[in-house]
Motif scaffolding. Structure first.
Motif, mmCIF file in Angstrom:
data_model
loop_
_atom_site.group_PDB
_atom_site.id
_atom_site.type_symbol
_atom_site.label_atom_id
_atom_site.label_comp_id
_atom_site.label_asym_id
_atom_site.label_seq_id
_atom_site.Cartn_x
_atom_site.Cartn_y
_atom_site.Cartn_z
ATOM 1 N N ASN A 82 12.248 4.257 9.421
ATOM 2 C CA ASN A 82 11.247 3.966 8.387
ATOM 3 C C ASN A 82 11.354 2.579 7.777
ATOM 4 O OD1 ASN A 82 9.969 6.549 8.437
ATOM 5 N ND2 ASN A 82 11.805 7.363 7.485
ATOM 6 N N THR A 83 12.257 1.742 8.294
ATOM 7 C CA THR A 83 12.514 0.448 7.661
ATOM 8 C C THR A 83 12.827 -0.619 8.705
ATOM 9 O OG1 THR A 83 13.528 1.669 5.834
ATOM 10 C CG2 THR A 83 13.872 -0.706 5.865
ATOM 11 N N PHE A 84 12.119 -1.752 8.628
ATOM 12 C CA PHE A 84 12.468 -2.896 9.468
ATOM 13 C C PHE A 84 13.757 -3.527 8.952
ATOM 14 C CE2 PHE A 84 7.842 -3.372 10.717
ATOM 15 C CZ PHE A 84 8.054 -3.165 12.070
ATOM 16 N N LEU A 85 14.490 -4.157 9.839
ATOM 17 C CA LEU A 85 15.694 -4.891 9.482
ATOM 18 C C LEU A 85 15.305 -6.352 9.265
ATOM 19 C CD1 LEU A 85 18.758 -4.986 9.130
ATOM 20 C CD2 LEU A 85 18.924 -5.429 11.581
ATOM 21 N N GLU A 135 3.504 -1.113 8.604
ATOM 22 C CA GLU A 135 3.258 -1.663 7.270
ATOM 23 C C GLU A 135 4.269 -1.088 6.285
ATOM 24 O OE1 GLU A 135 -1.513 -2.600 7.431
ATOM 25 O OE2 GLU A 135 -0.876 -0.735 6.491
ATOM 26 N N ARG A 136 4.483 0.224 6.336
ATOM 27 C CA ARG A 136 5.459 0.861 5.436
ATOM 28 C C ARG A 136 6.887 0.442 5.779
ATOM 29 N NH1 ARG A 136 1.942 4.988 6.723
ATOM 30 N NH2 ARG A 136 3.496 6.051 8.033
ATOM 31 N N ARG A 137 7.191 0.289 7.058
ATOM 32 C CA ARG A 137 8.528 -0.167 7.465
ATOM 33 C C ARG A 137 8.840 -1.533 6.841
ATOM 34 N NH1 ARG A 137 7.967 1.476 13.841
ATOM 35 N NH2 ARG A 137 9.116 3.458 13.705
ATOM 36 N N PHE A 138 7.840 -2.413 6.836
ATOM 37 C CA PHE A 138 8.030 -3.736 6.233
ATOM 38 C C PHE A 138 8.258 -3.605 4.729
ATOM 39 C CE2 PHE A 138 6.161 -7.375 4.004
ATOM 40 C CZ PHE A 138 7.048 -8.358 4.419
ATOM 41 N N LEU A 139 7.388 -2.880 4.060
ATOM 42 C CA LEU A 139 7.504 -2.732 2.607
ATOM 43 C C LEU A 139 8.803 -2.035 2.216
ATOM 44 C CD1 LEU A 139 3.785 -1.837 2.014
ATOM 45 C CD2 LEU A 139 4.920 -3.915 1.197
ATOM 46 N N ASN A 140 9.242 -1.070 3.014
ATOM 47 C CA ASN A 140 10.494 -0.361 2.726
ATOM 48 C C ASN A 140 11.717 -1.267 2.836
ATOM 49 O OD1 ASN A 140 9.088 2.009 2.311
ATOM 50 N ND2 ASN A 140 9.488 2.824 4.343
ATOM 51 N N ALA A 141 11.579 -2.402 3.503
ATOM 52 C CA ALA A 141 12.692 -3.342 3.658
ATOM 53 C C ALA A 141 12.815 -4.302 2.484
ATOM 54 C CB ALA A 141 12.518 -4.137 4.953
ATOM 55 N N LEU A 142 11.831 -4.283 1.585
ATOM 56 C CA LEU A 142 11.820 -5.221 0.465
ATOM 57 C C LEU A 142 12.456 -4.626 -0.786
ATOM 58 C CD1 LEU A 142 8.158 -6.582 0.724
ATOM 59 C CD2 LEU A 142 10.249 -7.559 1.716
ATOM 60 N N ALA A 143 12.990 -5.512 -1.618
ATOM 61 C CA ALA A 143 13.488 -5.149 -2.946
ATOM 62 C C ALA A 143 12.972 -6.202 -3.921
ATOM 63 C CB ALA A 143 15.015 -5.101 -2.953
#
Length: 141
Positions: A33-36, A68-76
């Motif tokens: 669920n998350t890009f590195l 799109e969600r994978r990208f957003l899930n990688a952000l803080a």
């Protein structure tokens, strides 16, 4: 079979955050669920404007919204805060060989984080792929 293909694809990716194979960018995953992400952009317009949108790809493999969600899930947030995001809708017709009849739409996400009342709008393209970076003002989760 999909899991085997995904595992095989991950094995081909180098230690950098993405690998270019021909004209295709393969971004690595931290988990399903998350890009590195490994880098923060220095370009203050990156992902904040329709002209300089983020390209997460995935439409051809039916993973566009997931990417799109994978990208957003990688952000803080700027200090590592958890973010929340909401898809506002689509806008902004752009040229894309991966779109319908050469045209694609960008998705706009409203993003905020704990401790702020500010909302940031990010423009995301699920039709085309490129190396992913966190936008200026964000950190990497």
């Amino acid at each position: 079979m999909k899991k085997l293909v995904l595992i095989g694809m991950l094995g081909l990716v180098s230690c950098s955050s993405s690998k270019k194979t021909g004209s295709v960018i393969e971004n690595r995953l931290a988990n399903n669920n998350t890009f590195l992400l490994t880098e923060i952009s220095t370009d203050t317009t990156y992902d904040y404007t329709k002209e300089n949108h983020i390209k997460v790809g995935g439409v051809k493999t039916m993973e566009g919204p997931l990417n799109e969600r994978r990208f957003l899930n990688a952000l803080a947030g700027p200090n590592g805060e958890a973010i929340t995001y909401h898809r506002e809708g689509s806008c902004c017709a752009i040229k894309s060989e991966n779109g319908f009849n050469g045209i694609a739409l960008l998705d706009i996400y409203s993003v905020t984080w704990e401790g702020t009342t500010d909302t940031v709008s990010l423009y995301i393209n699920m039709y085309d792929a490129d190396e992913l970076k966190a936008p200026v003002g964000f950190t990497i989760r």
